[in-house]
Scaffold this motif. Structure first.
Motif, PDB file in Angstrom:
ATOM      1  N   PRO A   6       0.688  -1.305  -0.015  1.00  0.00           N
ATOM      2  CA  PRO A   6      -0.080  -0.031   0.116  1.00  0.00           C
ATOM      3  C   PRO A   6       0.995   1.296  -0.011  1.00  0.00           C
ATOM      4  N   ALA A   7       0.733   2.229  -0.938  1.00  0.00           N
ATOM      5  CA  ALA A   7       1.376   3.374  -1.028  1.00  0.00           C
ATOM      6  C   ALA A   7       0.609   4.465  -1.507  1.00  0.00           C
ATOM      7  N   ALA A   8      -0.495   4.661  -1.041  1.00  0.00           N
ATOM      8  CA  ALA A   8      -1.546   5.511  -1.699  1.00  0.00           C
ATOM      9  C   ALA A   8      -1.871   6.660  -0.653  1.00  0.00           C
ATOM     10  N   GLY A   9      -1.501   6.427   0.637  1.00  0.00           N
ATOM     11  CA  GLY A   9      -1.954   7.472   1.509  1.00  0.00           C
ATOM     12  C   GLY A   9      -1.039   8.923   1.422  1.00  0.00           C
ATOM     13  N   LEU A  10      -1.974  10.029   2.075  1.00  0.00           N
ATOM     14  CA  LEU A  10      -1.568  11.215   1.890  1.00  0.00           C
ATOM     15  C   LEU A  10      -0.408  11.908   2.263  1.00  0.00           C
ATOM     16  N   GLY A  11       0.414  11.010   3.494  1.00  0.00           N
ATOM     17  CA  GLY A  11       1.455  11.475   4.120  1.00  0.00           C
ATOM     18  C   GLY A  11       1.516  12.795   4.557  1.00  0.00           C
ATOM     19  N   THR A  12       0.122  13.050   5.385  1.00  0.00           N
ATOM     20  CA  THR A  12       0.245  14.610   6.018  1.00  0.00           C
ATOM     21  C   THR A  12       1.229  14.678   7.003  1.00  0.00           C
ATOM     22  N   ARG A  13       1.834  13.638   7.898  1.00  0.00           N
ATOM     23  CA  ARG A  13       2.708  14.095   8.886  1.00  0.00           C
ATOM     24  C   ARG A  13       4.009  14.377   8.218  1.00  0.00           C
ATOM     25  N   PHE A  14       4.208  14.240   6.882  1.00  0.00           N
ATOM     26  CA  PHE A  14       5.312  14.981   6.359  1.00  0.00           C
ATOM     27  C   PHE A  14       5.475  15.893   5.325  1.00  0.00           C
ATOM     28  N   ARG A  99      -5.163   1.803  -8.341  1.00  0.00           N
ATOM     29  CA  ARG A  99      -5.401   2.981  -7.633  1.00  0.00           C
ATOM     30  C   ARG A  99      -6.130   2.946  -6.679  1.00  0.00           C
ATOM     31  N   GLN A 100      -5.921   3.420  -5.648  1.00  0.00           N
ATOM     32  CA  GLN A 100      -7.157   3.675  -4.638  1.00  0.00           C
ATOM     33  C   GLN A 100      -7.802   4.987  -4.710  1.00  0.00           C
ATOM     34  N   LYS A 101      -9.260   5.003  -4.951  1.00  0.00           N
ATOM     35  CA  LYS A 101      -9.532   6.151  -5.720  1.00  0.00           C
ATOM     36  C   LYS A 101      -9.909   7.317  -4.624  1.00  0.00           C
ATOM     37  N   GLU A 102     -10.171   6.945  -3.089  1.00  0.00           N
ATOM     38  CA  GLU A 102     -10.212   7.811  -2.045  1.00  0.00           C
ATOM     39  C   GLU A 102      -9.306   7.269  -1.200  1.00  0.00           C
ATOM     40  N   GLN A 103      -8.735   7.973  -0.253  1.00  0.00           N
ATOM     41  CA  GLN A 103      -7.786   7.700   0.722  1.00  0.00           C
ATOM     42  C   GLN A 103      -8.601   7.275   2.066  1.00  0.00           C
ATOM     43  N   LYS A 104      -9.237   6.146   2.107  1.00  0.00           N
ATOM     44  CA  LYS A 104     -10.113   5.754   3.005  1.00  0.00           C
ATOM     45  C   LYS A 104      -9.432   4.779   4.212  1.00  0.00           C
ATOM     46  N   GLY A 105      -8.136   4.964   4.429  1.00  0.00           N
ATOM     47  CA  GLY A 105      -7.381   4.240   5.197  1.00  0.00           C
ATOM     48  C   GLY A 105      -6.623   2.974   4.699  1.00  0.00           C
ATOM     49  N   LEU A 106      -5.841   2.201   5.455  1.00  0.00           N
ATOM     50  CA  LEU A 106      -4.979   1.029   5.044  1.00  0.00           C
ATOM     51  C   LEU A 106      -5.962  -0.035   4.916  1.00  0.00           C
ATOM     52  N   GLY A 107      -6.954  -0.288   5.373  1.00  0.00           N
ATOM     53  CA  GLY A 107      -8.007  -1.494   5.255  1.00  0.00           C
ATOM     54  C   GLY A 107      -8.739  -1.326   3.899  1.00  0.00           C
ATOM     55  N   ASP A 108      -8.776  -0.107   3.464  1.00  0.00           N
ATOM     56  CA  ASP A 108      -9.713   0.188   1.866  1.00  0.00           C
ATOM     57  C   ASP A 108      -8.410  -0.027   1.114  1.00  0.00           C
ATOM     58  N   ALA A 109      -7.311   0.492   1.293  1.00  0.00           N
ATOM     59  CA  ALA A 109      -6.336   0.306   0.393  1.00  0.00           C
ATOM     60  C   ALA A 109      -5.908  -1.476   0.113  1.00  0.00           C
ATOM     61  N   ILE A 110      -6.094  -2.182   1.195  1.00  0.00           N
ATOM     62  CA  ILE A 110      -5.806  -3.612   0.816  1.00  0.00           C
ATOM     63  C   ILE A 110      -6.905  -4.264   0.151  1.00  0.00           C
ATOM     64  N   LEU A 125       3.226  -5.326   2.726  1.00  0.00           N
ATOM     65  CA  LEU A 125       4.467  -4.650   3.331  1.00  0.00           C
ATOM     66  C   LEU A 125       4.132  -3.235   3.016  1.00  0.00           C
ATOM     67  N   LEU A 126       4.100  -2.380   4.157  1.00  0.00           N
ATOM     68  CA  LEU A 126       3.802  -1.036   3.824  1.00  0.00           C
ATOM     69  C   LEU A 126       4.832  -0.086   3.422  1.00  0.00           C
ATOM     70  N   GLY A 127       4.283   0.641   2.124  1.00  0.00           N
ATOM     71  CA  GLY A 127       5.153   1.279   1.321  1.00  0.00           C
ATOM     72  C   GLY A 127       6.161   2.272   2.144  1.00  0.00           C
ATOM     73  N   ASP A 128       5.767   2.748   3.394  1.00  0.00           N
ATOM     74  CA  ASP A 128       6.497   3.629   3.980  1.00  0.00           C
ATOM     75  C   ASP A 128       7.280   3.109   4.930  1.00  0.00           C
ATOM     76  N   THR A 129       7.390   1.807   5.214  1.00  0.00           N
ATOM     77  CA  THR A 129       8.305   1.293   6.275  1.00  0.00           C
ATOM     78  C   THR A 129       9.442   0.379   5.650  1.00  0.00           C
TER      79      THR A 129
HETATM   80  P1  UTP Z   1      -0.322   5.771   7.019  1.00  0.00           P
HETATM   81  O1  UTP Z   1      -0.992   5.123   8.283  1.00  0.00           O
HETATM   82  O2  UTP Z   1       1.234   6.405   7.576  1.00  0.00           O
HETATM   83  O3  UTP Z   1      -1.152   6.957   6.533  1.00  0.00           O
HETATM   84  O4  UTP Z   1      -0.093   4.793   6.011  1.00  0.00           O
HETATM   85  P2  UTP Z   1      -0.612   8.131   5.445  1.00  0.00           P
HETATM   86  O5  UTP Z   1      -1.843   8.791   5.080  1.00  0.00           O
HETATM   87  O6  UTP Z   1       0.050   7.760   4.327  1.00  0.00           O
HETATM   88  O7  UTP Z   1       0.194   9.237   6.378  1.00  0.00           O
HETATM   89  P3  UTP Z   1      -0.098  10.441   7.291  1.00  0.00           P
HETATM   90  O8  UTP Z   1      -0.837   9.720   8.610  1.00  0.00           O
HETATM   91  O9  UTP Z   1      -1.103  11.155   6.577  1.00  0.00           O
HETATM   92  O10 UTP Z   1       1.106  11.172   7.596  1.00  0.00           O
HETATM   93  C1  UTP Z   1       0.565   3.770   6.192  1.00  0.00           C
HETATM   94  C2  UTP Z   1       0.974   3.039   4.804  1.00  0.00           C
HETATM   95  O11 UTP Z   1      -0.445   2.623   4.155  1.00  0.00           O
HETATM   96  C3  UTP Z   1      -0.696   3.477   2.946  1.00  0.00           C
HETATM   97  C4  UTP Z   1       0.424   4.699   3.009  1.00  0.00           C
HETATM   98  O12 UTP Z   1       0.817   4.901   1.635  1.00  0.00           O
HETATM   99  C5  UTP Z   1       1.600   4.094   3.713  1.00  0.00           C
HETATM  100  O13 UTP Z   1       2.478   3.447   2.967  1.00  0.00           O
HETATM  101  N1  UTP Z   1      -1.954   3.953   2.845  1.00  0.00           N
HETATM  102  C6  UTP Z   1      -2.536   4.825   3.901  1.00  0.00           C
HETATM  103  C7  UTP Z   1      -2.825   3.738   1.774  1.00  0.00           C
HETATM  104  O14 UTP Z   1      -2.345   3.123   0.874  1.00  0.00           O
HETATM  105  N2  UTP Z   1      -4.077   4.196   1.571  1.00  0.00           N
HETATM  106  C8  UTP Z   1      -4.598   5.038   2.711  1.00  0.00           C
HETATM  107  O15 UTP Z   1      -5.473   5.472   2.519  1.00  0.00           O
HETATM  108  C9  UTP Z   1      -3.899   5.197   3.822  1.00  0.00           C
END
Ligand code: UTP
Length: 281
Positions: A6-14, A99-110, A125-129
């Protein structure tokens, strides 16, 4: 076995670093984070990888694609070491994207991986770990999955003050460093936490997880938590990973990961160590 990254998250902490570039492409020392993750899957014997991407994540696809212009240039200018390195990146594995169309969390990405994994157990394997150890974390999880014929996830001991940031397990040790998990709580308060063992970003999941993901109700911000769905699995084991784990989604962990890897590098390690000694005095 297939792997899902999963690598679709918004990464707001960074932010603002992740405003226009995926956090999974942030370099750790000299490679993008997600390259370490793909290399771990490949080193664990997996060559079919599905990356869950989203809006603004095109550079991930470009990174694992061939770059004919660059290869032509490197060949003509005699930079053969670079050429070999660049070609290896695009030949590492069969990589697919959805593509995950909306960032609705890790569960939705899976959930987006359901068709690709097609009813079989699969690795996540989480894409940010990034994990670092002589035996790759995913390889050890695969062995535990084989032995117990059930889901297996990586866990790590975390300091008390960090417990509230993680999913925490309750379980008992069945062999050295392997726990049978009885329950899991996502981000518990310190006095509710059943242990100091946190879920860390590497999983082997049974395909039943997809049914469970449909059952769990969305939490804060409409996000579907993977932990909630994993609680519904029949059997799940936790492996206390002995190596180093970096969640590069936070600036401090990202800095630590780059520093550790640079310090170990034979070319720049010495110079960096001397520099650090000087500025820390
Ligand atoms: P995080 O829990 O770190 O979420 O995701 P995030 O949205 O990327 O980051 P913050 O919290 O806004 O800073 C852990 C992994 O799951 C993926 C992320 O890309 C990351 O590799 N992920 C998370 C998704 O694929 N989709 C999501 O909707 C959320």
């Amino acid at each position: 076995m297939k792997a899902v990254i999963p690598a679709a998250g918004l990464g707001t902490r960074f932010l603002p670093a992740t405003k226009a570039q995926p956090k999974e492409m942030l370099p750790v020392f000299n490679k993008p984070t997600i390259q370490y993750v793909v290399e771990e899957a490949v080193a664990s014997g997996i060559d079919d990888i599905l990356i869950i991407t989203g809006k603004g994540k095109r550079s991930i696809e470009d990174h694992f694609d061939r770059s004919f212009e660059l290869e032509f240039f490197l060949k003509n200018s005699g930079k053969i070491d670079h050429l070999v390195e660049i070609e290896a990146i695009s030949n590492m594995a069969d990589i697919y994207y959805v593509r995950q169309k909306e960032q609705k969390g890790l569960g939705d990405a899976i959930r987006c991986a359901k068709k690709h994994v097609d009813g079989d157990p699969f690795a996540v394997l989480l894409g940010d770990t990034i994990t670092q150890n002589s035996t790759p974390c995913t390889q050890r999880l695969l062995e535990i999955h084989e032995k117990y014929q059930s889901s297996a996830i990586a866990i790590e001991r975390v300091p008390r003050e960090k417990i509230e940031r993680y999913g925490i397990i309750k379980g008992h040790e069945v062999e050295k460093s392997v726990y049978h998990i009885e329950d899991m709580v996502e981000k518990p308060s310190l006095n509710e936490a059943p242990s100091d063992l946190a879920i860390t970003g590497r999983y082997i999941l049974q395909p039943e997880i997809f049914d469970h993901l449909e059952q769990v109700s969305p939490g804060v911000g409409g996000e579907i938590q993977l932990t909630d769905a994993m609680r519904l699995l029949d059997d799940i084991y936790g492996y206390v990973f002995p190596g180093r784990i970096y969640d590069i989604g936070t600036t401090v962990e990202w800095l630590k990961s780059s520093l550790d890897m640079a310090l170990e590098d034979p070319q720049v390690g010495h110079e960096l160590r001397e520099y650090l000694k000087k500025i820390i005095q």
